[in-house]
Design an enzyme around this catalytic site. Structure first.
Site, short mmCIF file in Angstrom:
data_model
loop_
_atom_site.label_atom_id
_atom_site.label_comp_id
_atom_site.label_asym_id
_atom_site.label_seq_id
_atom_site.Cartn_x
_atom_site.Cartn_y
_atom_site.Cartn_z
N GLY A 298 0.80 -1.22 0.00
CA GLY A 298 0.00 0.00 0.00
C GLY A 298 0.83 1.26 0.00
CE LYS A 417 18.10 8.88 3.21
NZ LYS A 417 17.75 8.90 1.79
N GLY A 457 8.12 12.23 -4.97
CA GLY A 457 6.71 12.04 -4.68
C GLY A 457 6.40 10.91 -3.73
CB VAL A 462 12.75 16.80 -0.05
CG1 VAL A 462 13.15 16.82 -1.51
CG2 VAL A 462 12.93 18.16 0.57
NE ARG A 547 15.95 15.40 8.00
CZ ARG A 547 15.12 14.82 7.13
NH1 ARG A 547 13.82 14.84 7.36
NH2 ARG A 547 15.58 14.21 6.06
#
Length: 631
Positions: A298, A417, A457, A462, A547
């Site tokens: 989903g 990452k 998206g 971002v 962050r």
């Protein structure tokens, strides 16, 4: 309907009566011109010939005009096709008149047929096209009275540009003023397209946008390559005009282009990279007729995987997700578009071993796409144990079930990452890759991981954040002025996943050539300009700092020397190094136990599995544990 038919019949009758008059005028006028515009000197035998042949000529010409649809065409939309019909009809009428007069021995001057042809052509063209000209003038006058027209620049003086200009000039629904056209072809500069000057190349866009006070730029070059499109859009963005373009993947069908095809420029258009092409035959071979399980089906990536798979006729598609709202939405979408699709939507968690095993035991999926994961970097820094439970344990549970119940392939959705990670999310994904590589060495199931960068998206991207901030009037928040990222579209990411599934054999990590990285600050400025604002003037940009666990630069590869190309030149594969399956299994089990014990120093244990993991923002207990290990 009856009223429309009646109106059309009246218009046709009016045209027919007008043509009778035009034919008489053309016949008499041809003699009048031949005899120096004086009726009194026309020889009686020639006047008698014309008088005697008026009725046959009228009847014959009207039939010819009817055969060429001169009474059924919509003359307010008249174009080159209608002009050709008029010319053919008049030429045939002239020939038939000439032959008829010769047949009945009716003498006329030798110049008569040519003068008749000229007169009837001019009169017929004027009578047909004057309606269109009057309509355009009335439309322009009405728009001028109604509201100020939008000053629009067209980029592209080719066939697409011609069609767009024509429709904008003629449509009563489009209030546009086009003062100039831009084209890079030096042979076109200085010429006119439908009366509008082609003033310069793309470098002159800012100059003429300012000169003519342009409000809207329409890019009418549908075949423009992505890199060239990026350069053109960057020039257009310096004007702060609204930018519209034709779709990037586009085919000219019968050279017909419509204003309705125009769309606003999206941030994807500014990436400057051709999309990755999908080898459809390979995918069809291993997807068609198979039972396929998509975990996290989903989510943004998982749902797109399901959309793509549904196009290739799977035997059964199983969506497994813990979030019922997303699963419900994709279920309804797929059943609407593919009513014959054998679809099963199941709710549950990938960390629940009994639930996962039950699904594999019931449906025996041939293919597994594992997209379920926690992906938000800052949230996982605050909840590292949850990252381990969902990402590590979830991958372990699904991979073990795939191996145990004989799935043919399993593809893990990974991330850039995971390369020399500096955050919990990246480290957990690297452990997931190690798990896949470990199972690949022992199992008959073919395992692989697909690693890519940020997806435009997707949830957590971002782009949606910037859009929301711009729509709220700012400020747009950027973590650091130098931060860069690799980007791809969701369809590209899914294409990569599907094709890598076809190539998967033994624990490979597939990587996409994503082109040049994008500077996030520049991305923010481009998005602000796309909305018609000026960065820092209309919408402020604020720097909020990196962050926890966030890098300035993302990397795509662990060891470039271990990298080879695949059959798709944009997809590379990093072949796995041998891993100690027993060691990984033991460490993963210990790590999962620590996660359920909510251990504060869980990052230290993650580093044992991923030595290149650089821990940021350690807790006091983690610092003490690290110091003890170093001693």
């Amino acid at each position: 309907m009856i009223k429309n038919n009646k109106d059309m019949m009246l218009r046709s009758m009016a045209l027919l009566l007008l043509d009778v008059l035009l034919i008489i005028v053309s016949m008499a006028g041809a003699l009048w011109i031949r005899y120096d515009f004086r009726f009194t000197v026309i020889e009686p035998q020639f006047m008698g010939s014309v008088r005697n042949y008026i009725l046959p000529n009228i009847g014959c010409t009207l039939l010819i005009f009817w055969a060429f649809r001169l009474y059924s065409s919509l003359w307010r939309f008249a174009s080159i096709v209608e002009l050709k019909n008029v010319l053919f009809a008049v030429v045939i009428s002239t020939v038939m008149q000439f032959l008829g007069m010769r047949l009945f021995d009716l003498p006329v001057p030798r110049s008569y047929p040519f003068l008749y042809l000229l007169l009837l052509t001019c009169l017929t063209v004027v009578s047909r096209f004057s309606y269109r000209f009057l309509r355009i003038a009335r439309h322009n006058l009405a728009n001028h009275r109604k509201q100020r027209p939008v000053c629009t620049m067209i980029v592209g003086a080719g066939s697409a540009g011609y069609m767009i200009v024509r429709e904008m000039k003629n449509s009563k629904h489009l209030n546009r003023k086009i003062p100039c056209i831009i084209d890079d072809d030096p042979n076109k500069i200085g010429t006119y397209l439908q009366g509008i000057p082609v003033v310069g190349n793309k470098e002159s866009i800012p100059e003429f946008a300012e000169k003519y006070q342009i409000e809207e730029i329409v890019i009418a070059i549908p075949t423009l390559p992505r890199k060239a499109q990026k350069e053109l859009l960057e020039i257009c963005q310096t004007t702060c005009c609204k930018i519209l373009t034709l779709p990037g993947i586009y085919q000219l069908v019968n050279e017909e282009v419509s204003v309705s095809m125009l769309r606003q420029v999206e941030i994807e258009d500014l990436l400057g990279r051709e999309p990755v092409k999908l080898e459809m035959e390979e995918i069809m071979d291993y997807v068609s007729g198979k039972v396929i399980l998509v975990t996290g089906g989903g989510g943004s990536i998982g749902s797109e995987i399901c959309r793509q798979l549904a196009l290739h006729h799977p035997g059964k598609l199983i969506i497994f997700d813990i979030y019922e709202n997303n699963a419900y939405d994709i279920r309804n979408e797929l059943l609407k578009k593919h009513p014959d699709l054998d679809l099963e939507v199941l709710i549950g968690s990938v960390r629940n071993e009994r639930r996962v095993n039950s699904i594999f035991k019931t449906y025996h999926p041939d293919l597994v796409f594992h997209a379920a994961a926690h992906k938000h970097v800052p949230l996982m820094e605050d909840s590292p144990c949850e990252a381990v439970k969902n990402n590590v344990l979830g991958t372990w549970t699904v991979a073990r079930a795939a191996s145990q119940f004989g799935a043919k392939k399993m593809v893990l959705i990974s991330t850039d990452k995971a390369v020399r990670p500096t955050n919990v999310m990246g480290a957990s994904k690297r452990i997931c890759e190690l798990i896949i590589q470990g199972f690949a060495q022992e199992s008959k199931t073919e395992f692989a991981a697909v690693r890519f960068g940020n997806v435009l998206g997707s949830n957590g991207s971002v782009i949606p954040l910037f859009k929301k901030q711009i729509e709220e009037g700012g400020p747009v928040t950027v973590t650091h002025p130098d931060i860069i990222r690799y980007f791809m579209t969701i369809p590209e990411a899914v294409n990569l996943v599907l094709q890598c599934g076809a190539l998967a054999k033994r624990g490979e990590i597939f990587i996409l050539d994503m082109g040049e990285p994008v500077k996030i600050l520049e991305l923010a400025k481009k998005m602000i300009r796309l909305y018609g604002y000026t960065p820092d003037k209309d919408i402020k940009i604020e720097f909020v700092g990196l962050r926890p666990g966030e890098k300035l630069y993302e990397e795509m590869l662990i060891n470039e020397k271990n990298l080879t190309k695949t059959v798709n030149e944009r997809i590379f594969v990093a072949h796995p190094a041998e891993v100690d399956c027993t060691d990984i299994r033991g460490k993963v089990e210990a790590l999962v136990r620590m996660a359920f014990d909510e251990a504060e120093d869980i990052r230290i244990r993650m580093k044992e599995l991923v030595p290149e993991y650089m821990i940021c923002g350690q807790s006091p207990r983690e610092e003490a544990a690290m110091t003890k290990d170093e001693e």
